[in-house]
Scaffold this motif. Structure first.
Motif, short mmCIF file in Angstrom:
data_model
loop_
_atom_site.label_atom_id
_atom_site.label_comp_id
_atom_site.label_asym_id
_atom_site.label_seq_id
_atom_site.Cartn_x
_atom_site.Cartn_y
_atom_site.Cartn_z
N HIS A 54 0.82 -1.21 0.00
CA HIS A 54 0.00 0.00 0.00
C HIS A 54 0.85 1.27 0.00
N GLU A 55 2.15 1.10 0.05
CA GLU A 55 3.06 2.25 0.09
C GLU A 55 3.34 2.83 -1.30
N THR A 56 3.21 2.01 -2.34
CA THR A 56 3.47 2.48 -3.71
C THR A 56 2.14 2.67 -4.42
N TYR A 57 2.19 3.32 -5.60
CA TYR A 57 0.95 3.59 -6.32
C TYR A 57 1.24 3.88 -7.79
N TRP A 58 0.18 3.75 -8.60
CA TRP A 58 0.20 4.22 -9.98
C TRP A 58 -0.19 5.68 -9.95
N GLN A 59 0.50 6.51 -10.70
CA GLN A 59 0.12 7.92 -10.85
C GLN A 59 -0.06 8.21 -12.33
N SER A 60 -1.27 8.67 -12.67
CA SER A 60 -1.56 9.04 -14.05
C SER A 60 -0.83 10.34 -14.39
N ASP A 61 -0.81 10.66 -15.68
CA ASP A 61 -0.13 11.87 -16.13
C ASP A 61 -0.85 12.39 -17.37
N GLY A 62 -1.86 13.20 -17.18
CA GLY A 62 -2.59 13.72 -18.32
C GLY A 62 -4.03 14.01 -17.97
N THR A 63 -4.84 14.17 -19.01
CA THR A 63 -6.24 14.52 -18.79
C THR A 63 -7.09 13.28 -18.52
N GLN A 64 -8.22 13.52 -17.85
CA GLN A 64 -9.15 12.43 -17.55
C GLN A 64 -10.01 12.15 -18.77
N PRO A 65 -10.55 10.96 -18.89
CA PRO A 65 -10.47 9.87 -17.93
C PRO A 65 -9.12 9.16 -18.00
N HIS A 66 -8.71 8.63 -16.83
CA HIS A 66 -7.49 7.83 -16.74
C HIS A 66 -7.93 6.38 -16.81
N LEU A 67 -7.27 5.58 -17.66
CA LEU A 67 -7.72 4.22 -17.94
C LEU A 67 -6.75 3.16 -17.47
N ILE A 68 -7.31 2.10 -16.91
CA ILE A 68 -6.56 0.88 -16.59
C ILE A 68 -7.22 -0.23 -17.38
N ASN A 69 -6.45 -0.88 -18.25
CA ASN A 69 -6.97 -1.95 -19.10
C ASN A 69 -6.43 -3.28 -18.61
N ILE A 70 -7.33 -4.26 -18.49
CA ILE A 70 -6.97 -5.58 -18.01
C ILE A 70 -7.51 -6.58 -19.03
N GLN A 71 -6.59 -7.25 -19.75
CA GLN A 71 -6.99 -8.17 -20.82
C GLN A 71 -6.56 -9.59 -20.48
N PHE A 72 -7.49 -10.53 -20.66
CA PHE A 72 -7.23 -11.94 -20.41
C PHE A 72 -7.08 -12.67 -21.74
N ARG A 73 -6.30 -13.73 -21.74
CA ARG A 73 -6.05 -14.51 -22.96
C ARG A 73 -7.25 -15.36 -23.35
N ARG A 74 -8.11 -15.65 -22.39
CA ARG A 74 -9.33 -16.42 -22.66
C ARG A 74 -10.48 -15.77 -21.90
N LYS A 75 -11.68 -16.09 -22.31
CA LYS A 75 -12.86 -15.53 -21.64
C LYS A 75 -12.92 -16.11 -20.24
N ILE A 76 -13.09 -15.26 -19.26
CA ILE A 76 -12.98 -15.69 -17.87
C ILE A 76 -14.15 -15.13 -17.06
N THR A 77 -14.57 -15.89 -16.06
CA THR A 77 -15.63 -15.45 -15.16
C THR A 77 -15.02 -14.60 -14.06
N ILE A 78 -15.56 -13.40 -13.88
CA ILE A 78 -15.05 -12.46 -12.88
C ILE A 78 -16.12 -12.25 -11.82
N ASP A 79 -15.73 -12.33 -10.55
CA ASP A 79 -16.65 -12.07 -9.44
C ASP A 79 -16.63 -10.60 -9.06
N SER A 80 -15.42 -10.03 -8.91
CA SER A 80 -15.33 -8.65 -8.42
C SER A 80 -13.93 -8.09 -8.66
#
Length: 181
Positions: A46-72
């Motif tokens: 929890h001591e480190t973080y991602w910091q964006s640099d630019g205008t909003q919206p700021h995006l985080i993309n998460i791509q899986f190699r196969r279709k996957i069931t996500i709970d949360s």
């Protein structure tokens, strides 16, 4: 699409039959300051973080190699440390690729400090199945421009092993034939 207020939670995924699957994904960011990227977002501290640099919206993309069931998805935010860098509104989108993303959740966060969990359900109340997730930071507290995010976890249900699928036999005759040699 649902808009909900953030609720801080203590996470114990094993108790809920969940596992963290972020390691299986390819992560990308719309922007980041040097030394404040994906490595810091996924380093389990929890001591480190991602910091964006630019205008909003700021995006985080998460791509899986196969279709996957996500709970949360769980986000660790720390308003006391980050103040105007803390997200106040986040959109969660899912789809097969970047071209068909659908907004499935909008989360309003009011000065969060701790884990904020976002359950991901479709219109029928079922867990979503997807190739791609995208988190979009739409606004920050105090009208801040850049964002700090300390951690993100993606949770899926535990999968049954083939041994768990066999029924429990009550007779000796059936039980002796239930094992594969």
């Amino acid at each position: 699409m649902t808009t909900r207020k953030a609720k801080l939670e203590e996470l114990d995924p094993a108790k809920e039959g969940l596992r963290e699957i972020g390691i299986q994904a390819v992560w990308s960011l719309s922007t980041c300051k040097p030394g404040f990227g994906i490595e810091q977002l996924r380093d389990d501290t929890h001591e480190t973080y991602w910091q964006s640099d630019g205008t909003q919206p700021h995006l985080i993309n998460i791509q899986f190699r196969r279709k996957i069931t996500i709970d949360s998805i769980a986000i660790y935010a720390d308003y006391k440390s980050d103040e105007s860098y803390t997200p106040s509104k986040i959109s969660v989108r899912a789809g097969n690729n970047f071209h068909d993303l659908q907004e499935i959740e909008v989360l309003d966060m009011n000065e969060p400090t701790g884990w904020v969990r976002i359950p991901l359900k479709d219109s029928k109340g079922q867990r979503i199945r997807t190739f791609t997730l995208q988190l979009a930071v739409l606004s920050n507290h105090q009208n801040g421009r850049d964002t700090h995010m300390r951690q993100i976890k993606v949770y899926a249900p535990l999968q049954q092993t083939s041994l768990e699928k066999f029924p429990n036999f009550t007779s000796v005759e059936c039980a002796m034939h239930s094992t594969i040699r």
